[in-house]
Motif scaffolding. Structure first.
Motif, short mmCIF file in Angstrom:
data_model
loop_
_atom_site.label_atom_id
_atom_site.label_comp_id
_atom_site.label_asym_id
_atom_site.label_seq_id
_atom_site.Cartn_x
_atom_site.Cartn_y
_atom_site.Cartn_z
N GLU A 125 1.05 -1.23 -0.34
CA GLU A 125 -0.19 0.14 -0.03
C GLU A 125 0.73 1.51 0.06
OE1 GLU A 125 -3.56 2.75 0.03
OE2 GLU A 125 -3.22 0.39 -0.41
N LEU A 126 1.65 1.56 1.01
CA LEU A 126 2.68 2.31 0.91
C LEU A 126 3.11 2.65 -0.46
CD1 LEU A 126 4.39 2.17 4.19
CD2 LEU A 126 2.57 3.41 3.77
N ARG A 127 3.92 1.51 -1.12
CA ARG A 127 4.36 1.49 -2.35
C ARG A 127 3.92 2.09 -3.30
NH1 ARG A 127 4.99 -3.08 -3.16
NH2 ARG A 127 7.04 -4.02 -1.70
N ARG A 128 2.01 1.69 -3.19
CA ARG A 128 1.13 2.45 -4.33
C ARG A 128 0.98 3.36 -4.29
NH1 ARG A 128 -3.59 3.62 -4.30
NH2 ARG A 128 -3.95 3.92 -2.06
N ARG A 129 1.21 4.73 -2.98
CA ARG A 129 1.24 5.79 -3.04
C ARG A 129 2.34 6.17 -2.34
NH1 ARG A 129 -2.12 7.16 2.27
NH2 ARG A 129 -2.24 9.28 1.21
N ARG A 130 3.70 5.50 -3.14
CA ARG A 130 4.84 6.22 -3.68
C ARG A 130 4.94 6.78 -1.88
NH1 ARG A 130 1.76 8.41 -7.41
NH2 ARG A 130 2.15 10.42 -6.95
N ILE A 131 5.30 6.23 -0.93
CA ILE A 131 5.52 6.22 0.37
C ILE A 131 6.60 5.63 0.56
CG2 ILE A 131 4.92 6.90 2.54
CD1 ILE A 131 2.11 7.18 1.61
N ARG A 132 7.78 6.06 0.75
CA ARG A 132 9.16 5.24 0.67
C ARG A 132 8.36 4.51 1.92
NH1 ARG A 132 14.12 6.36 3.92
NH2 ARG A 132 13.46 8.84 4.05
N ALA A 133 9.12 3.48 3.04
CA ALA A 133 8.82 2.91 3.85
C ALA A 133 9.56 2.92 4.66
CB ALA A 133 7.98 1.29 3.75
N VAL A 134 9.26 3.31 6.39
CA VAL A 134 11.02 2.68 6.92
C VAL A 134 9.97 1.64 8.08
CG1 VAL A 134 13.10 4.03 8.15
CG2 VAL A 134 11.83 5.07 6.32
N ILE A 135 10.40 0.18 7.66
CA ILE A 135 9.69 -0.82 8.79
C ILE A 135 10.98 -1.88 8.63
CG2 ILE A 135 7.86 -1.97 8.81
CD1 ILE A 135 6.53 0.37 7.36
N PRO A 136 11.42 -2.14 9.38
CA PRO A 136 12.06 -2.70 9.67
C PRO A 136 11.53 -4.13 9.65
CG PRO A 136 12.20 -2.45 11.72
CD PRO A 136 11.08 -1.40 11.52
N ASP A 137 11.85 -5.39 8.82
CA ASP A 137 11.62 -7.20 8.73
C ASP A 137 11.94 -7.37 10.47
OD1 ASP A 137 11.17 -7.54 6.86
OD2 ASP A 137 12.05 -8.41 5.76
N LYS A 138 10.13 -8.30 10.45
CA LYS A 138 10.62 -9.57 11.90
C LYS A 138 11.78 -9.94 11.30
CE LYS A 138 5.93 -8.11 12.35
NZ LYS A 138 3.71 -8.64 12.28
N LYS A 139 11.48 -11.22 13.17
CA LYS A 139 13.09 -11.56 12.77
C LYS A 139 12.48 -13.17 12.22
CE LYS A 139 15.07 -9.85 17.00
NZ LYS A 139 14.79 -10.01 18.19
N ASP A 140 11.16 -13.45 11.89
CA ASP A 140 10.91 -14.96 11.10
C ASP A 140 10.79 -14.22 9.85
OD1 ASP A 140 8.56 -13.42 11.24
OD2 ASP A 140 6.96 -14.63 11.95
N GLN A 141 10.18 -13.03 9.69
CA GLN A 141 10.76 -13.06 8.04
C GLN A 141 11.72 -13.02 7.84
OE1 GLN A 141 8.45 -9.70 8.35
NE2 GLN A 141 6.61 -9.98 7.72
N ILE A 142 12.78 -12.82 8.21
CA ILE A 142 14.08 -12.39 8.01
C ILE A 142 14.40 -14.54 8.21
CG2 ILE A 142 16.68 -11.97 8.31
CD1 ILE A 142 15.68 -9.55 9.68
N ALA A 143 14.14 -14.77 9.04
CA ALA A 143 14.56 -16.06 8.68
C ALA A 143 13.86 -16.74 8.50
CB ALA A 143 14.58 -17.37 10.05
N ALA A 144 12.85 -16.51 7.86
CA ALA A 144 12.30 -17.47 6.45
C ALA A 144 12.53 -17.31 4.93
CB ALA A 144 10.46 -17.30 6.36
N ARG A 145 13.06 -16.22 4.86
CA ARG A 145 13.97 -15.84 3.87
C ARG A 145 15.15 -16.42 3.26
NH1 ARG A 145 14.26 -10.77 4.37
NH2 ARG A 145 11.99 -9.89 3.54
N GLN A 146 15.79 -16.40 4.18
CA GLN A 146 17.48 -17.51 4.23
C GLN A 146 17.32 -18.33 4.31
OE1 GLN A 146 19.33 -16.08 8.35
NE2 GLN A 146 19.60 -14.29 7.58
N ARG A 147 16.16 -19.36 4.76
CA ARG A 147 15.73 -20.55 5.11
C ARG A 147 15.54 -21.16 3.75
NH1 ARG A 147 12.33 -20.38 9.76
NH2 ARG A 147 10.89 -20.20 8.13
N ARG A 148 14.84 -20.31 2.59
CA ARG A 148 15.05 -20.76 1.26
C ARG A 148 16.01 -19.81 0.15
NH1 ARG A 148 9.21 -18.14 -0.71
NH2 ARG A 148 9.68 -19.30 -1.96
N GLY A 149 17.05 -19.70 1.07
CA GLY A 149 18.19 -19.41 -0.03
C GLY A 149 17.87 -17.91 -0.88
N SER A 150 17.84 -18.73 -1.87
CA SER A 150 18.05 -17.36 -3.34
C SER A 150 16.15 -17.36 -4.08
CB SER A 150 18.68 -17.81 -4.16
OG SER A 150 18.28 -19.64 -5.05
#
Length: 304
Positions: A221-246
């Motif tokens: 939604e922020l991207r749609r409105r051309r608003i820059r998001a300054v929001i850190p990722d949640k730890k579980d989101q970071i871990a899930a991304r790392q598990r999936r690798g590339s």
């Protein structure tokens, strides 16, 4: 008008001179005219600053408490304080005083038993009252902005503040309401008219928020409105991304330096809760409580 003692005053003479022309006048109004306008408005602000019951307002300073309460109820229902804040924001923006790197967050206020002896649906999730000029029954949410959470019966104040910690928009909901689910409504409340022709400004340059707002829906939604998001990722989101690798994809862009400014919203909450009537909610009606939050916001800008 009898002078209100300095001990009981909330507005300075300079601050009152700025808002008095923005308040409803007696001209063209039916019925009994407004009497001692400043005296009554000072009584409204004093009541929330001290947190005393309406009936305990000093009569010699503010007149009958019923008059003060009725004026507050009237201004809460017809959006008077929102119009005053809008004008104050317009003047501030014209002077280049608004920092449009906006921080958002929410704070909990415990509902006193005097605020909770009303009929409420269980776990109402409706948003709090807004500034639109509608009949009272249409702006007051079904649950009166009170919900049951781990802390008991509570109200949540959702704020968007500018980069210097001064409020731009407010939503009041039940205390159990998720912060991120209300973000779109909070941003929709930002409305700063420009002097002369041109549309009002409604879009911040950036939204700075904590991990409670780190969802794909919000980022989209922020991207749609051309608003820059300054929001850190949640730890579980970071871990899930790392598990999936590339296959996990790139992490969202994050400006750590800009995120350091997020604490301005926390500092504003600490300032607003110096008003005892905001730190604890005594009002049965959400529109009355939100109107008091708006009065505090107006004073914050006037002091700036």
């Amino acid at each position: 008008m009898r002078s209100t003692g300095s001990r009981y005053r909330v507005f300075t003479d300079e601050q009152w001179a700025r808002i008095e022309p923005l308040l409803p006048s007696n001209q063209g109004r039916r019925g009994h005219p407004f009497g001692e306008h400043r005296r009554v408005v000072e009584g409204i602000a004093f009541r929330y600053r001290t947190g005393i019951p309406w009936r305990d307002l000093p009569r010699e300073q503010f007149g009958p408490w019923q008059t003060v309460w009725k004026r507050h109820r009237r201004y809460a229902a017809d959006g008077t304080w929102d119009r005053v804040l809008t004008q104050v924001l317009a003047e501030a923006d014209a002077a280049g005083m608004i920092d449009w790197a906006v921080s958002v967050d929410a704070t909990i206020a415990r509902a006193h038993q005097h605020a909770t002896n009303t009929t409420r649906p269980d776990q109402d999730t409706g948003a709090g009252a807004n500034h639109k000029e509608l009949p009272l029954t249409e702006v007051e949410p079904p649950g009166h902005g009170i919900g049951r959470s781990r802390g008991g019966l509570t109200t949540k104040i959702h704020h968007a503040v500018d980069g210097r910690g001064r409020p731009l928009a407010t939503i009041v909901t039940g205390g159990q309401r998720n912060d991120g689910a209300v973000l779109a409504q909070v941003l929709a409340e930002i409305h700063v008219p420009r002097p002369g022709p041109g549309a009002a400004r409604t879009r911040p340059e950036a939204v700075i928020a904590d991990r409670a707002y780190a969802t794909g829906v919000i980022r989209t939604e922020l991207r749609r409105r051309r608003i820059r998001a300054v929001i850190p990722d949640k730890k579980d989101q970071i871990a899930a991304r790392q598990r999936r690798g590339s296959r996990g994809g790139r992490p969202p862009a994050f400006d750590g330096q800009a995120y350091r400014g997020r604490n301005v919203v926390e500092r504003y909450f600490a300032l607003a809760k110096q008003w005892r009537g905001l730190a604890t909610r005594y009002d049965k009606l959400a529109i009355a409580y939100r109107a008091a939050v708006t009065v505090c916001a107006i004073l914050t800008w006037l002091r700036a």
